[in-house]
Design a protein around this motif. Sequence first.
Motif, PDB file in Angstrom:
ATOM      1  N   LYS A 286     -24.847  30.572  30.267  1.00 29.17           N
ATOM      2  CA  LYS A 286     -26.137  30.301  29.640  1.00 29.17           C
ATOM      3  C   LYS A 286     -27.083  29.618  30.618  1.00 29.17           C
ATOM      4  N   SER A 290     -33.608  27.361  29.093  1.00 24.54           N
ATOM      5  CA  SER A 290     -33.736  28.020  27.791  1.00 24.54           C
ATOM      6  C   SER A 290     -35.095  27.717  27.176  1.00 24.54           C
ATOM      7  N   GLY A 294     -35.473  31.778  23.317  1.00 26.11           N
ATOM      8  CA  GLY A 294     -34.305  32.265  24.032  1.00 26.11           C
ATOM      9  C   GLY A 294     -33.153  32.600  23.100  1.00 26.11           C
ATOM     10  N   GLY A 299     -29.527  32.015  26.308  1.00 21.14           N
ATOM     11  CA  GLY A 299     -30.677  31.171  26.608  1.00 21.14           C
ATOM     12  C   GLY A 299     -31.871  31.939  27.132  1.00 21.14           C
TER      13      GLY A 299
END
Length: 578
Positions: A286, A290, A294, A299
Motif C-alpha cells: 500500500k 494515500s 484511494g 491506497g
Amino acid sequence: MGYCHFEALTVTDYIYACVNCGYHPPVVIMDLHKKGVFSMSVSDLKEPPPEFRGEVDIEDFWKSVNLEMIGRGFVPSRTKNPFAVQPSYSRWAPWIGHKTRMDHTVLNTEFAKVATAKVTSAEAQMMNVSEDRLVDELMKQKVGVVRKLCKACNIDSKGSCMDLISRLRAEMQNRQSYDKMFQKIWGASGGWSVILCPHGVVYSIKFNLRAESPRDFAHLLLSWKHIPNVSIYDFARGLATHGNLRVPTDIPFHPHEGRLAEPTPESISSAKQGKLKVSLPWLFEKTDNSSSKGHPITGSSEHYVLYDKLHESNTKDPQDVLRRISLVPELQGWLNSQIAEQFFASLRKNNYFLNNMAPSTHIFIMRNIVHHKNTSTNQKLLEVQLQRGHRPHGLENITLSDLGQAILAQQASDRETVQHHPHQLNQKDFENCGPQCEVFTKCENIAACRVSWTLGSHPAQKELLNYILDIERPGNELIVRTANTVLTRADFWTLGLNRDMESTIGNSCFQLIESIAQSKGKNIYIVDLYVVPTWLPPNNCDPFLSLPDDAHLKDALVIPVWTPGHYQLCVRIHTAFE
C-alpha cells in the motif's frame, strides 16, 4: 420447485467476496457467459417510465424474487402466482455483495441499448458492439442455420455463408430483424455479465436482458463502493469510454483514460517493441501517499482498464497497445486473465436446465449456484492459508479483517516466549546424542542462522555417516524409506562423496526444503529434477505442464537447473494479494 422454496425460506448471506482479496479487490477480471440465457419474449419488455434514470433498488428486487419462490409453494403454477416477477427495464437488478456495493441503489440502463435518439460518436461506437458480437456468433454457425435465419427475415437465402452474413448484417439496422436474429443465435436474454477476482471468486453478476455491452460492466463497477485499480475486459477501450461518459464530472478511469501511459507516439512505439514497463508498486504494498479517494487496500486512486491476453491483439486502435497486461511487471507470472472463461467452463453442465427455466427462477438458482461456488473456492483458499503457520491451525483460528481479508488469529502459545530455543544452545549441549538433537533438527527449528550451519557432529553422528558412505559395503543396501522414495547407499554416495548427485536423492533433499519452508509459513513448489531436463532439446516439453494447478497460489516456484559443476536454483517469488 421444492429446492427454490427451501432456499427462499433459508437465511443466506450472499456475501460474494474473496477471503484473500477482501470486499474490495484491487484487480478484477470481467467477461460474459453467452450460454447462460433464459427464454423471454423481447416484445414483452416495455419501455420504462420517463422519470426512470437507470437506478434500481437491489434489495427490493431480490426480496420480490424470494417472495415469488416462497409463493410457488402455495399455488399450482407460476401463472397463478401473484408474486411472479417479470423481466423489466425499471426493476431488473444485478447481484453485488452488500459489503462491496455502495448502497442498495445500483445502476441498470439496459433500456438505453435500444434508444433511437441521436448519440455521440463515442456512444455510437459502443452501441455497435452488440451487432459486432452477434456477427461473430453468426460466423460460428453452420451454413444451414444461417440460411434458415435468412428465410425467417425474408432475405435472399442463396449464396455463400459470407454473402448470407453480409445480408443479415445489413438487415440488423431493422430492430425487429435484429431481435429475431439475436433470439435465434444468442438466446432470448443477453447472458451473464460477471466480475471476478484473480482467485476466481465472483463479486458481481448481472443477468442481461439485452445483448451485452461495456455499459453493463461499467454500471456494475460504478455501483461498487471502491472501483478496482485494474479492470481487465475484452473490450477495454469501450468500458473506459462509457464509464467516463457516464460520470464526466468525476471520471472513474484515469489517468490517460485508463491507459497505462499517455498515448504519445513515443510511448506507443516503445510499447509495441516491448520496451515500455509501467510499474504499479502499490499492487503489492500500500502506498504511503494515500488520498481520500484511494483504494482501501492499495491506497492508489488510479484506475486502469486493460485487455485480457486473448483479445489484446484484436483491437485496431494503435493506442490500445497501452492497455496490455504485459506492460505491468507486478501482474506478470501470477495473474490468469482467463479465470472467467475457466469459471464459465465449470458451469457448463448447468446450462441446459438453467436455460429452460423461467427468468426469475433462472436468476434465483444462478445466484445460489455462484454462492456455493464462491464458498468452495474460499474454502480452498483458507486451506492454503492454514498450511502457512509454524504449527497446525484450524478454521477457528481464521478471522476476517475490516476489509474482508482472512487473517490468522494470534494464539496464546504464539505470544509466549520460548525459554530454551534450540538456537540458544551451544556446542557443549550436543556432545552426546539426546532429545536436544531431535529438537534442533525439526523443520520448524531450522533457520538461516550461524547456529544451524556451524554446529559440529558428535561421535554417534560421525559413526552413522561413515557407515552410510562406506564404499566397501553393498551399494544397493536400503538406507532410507520415505512415503514415496527408497534411498540406497549408492544414492548417498552421490551426495556425500565427490560424485555427480543422483536426482532421486536430490528430490528427497528438496522435499525436506519444502517442509522447512512450510514450517516457516511459506508454501513453495520445487520442480522435479528429472523433469527440468525434458524442457530442453530434443524433447522441448512445455514447462507449464509440469506445474501444479495451484501454482499461482504458491509463495515461490523453485526450478533446479543443472550447469556443469553445480546446480542453479531459479526462484520465482509470488507476491500476489494474500
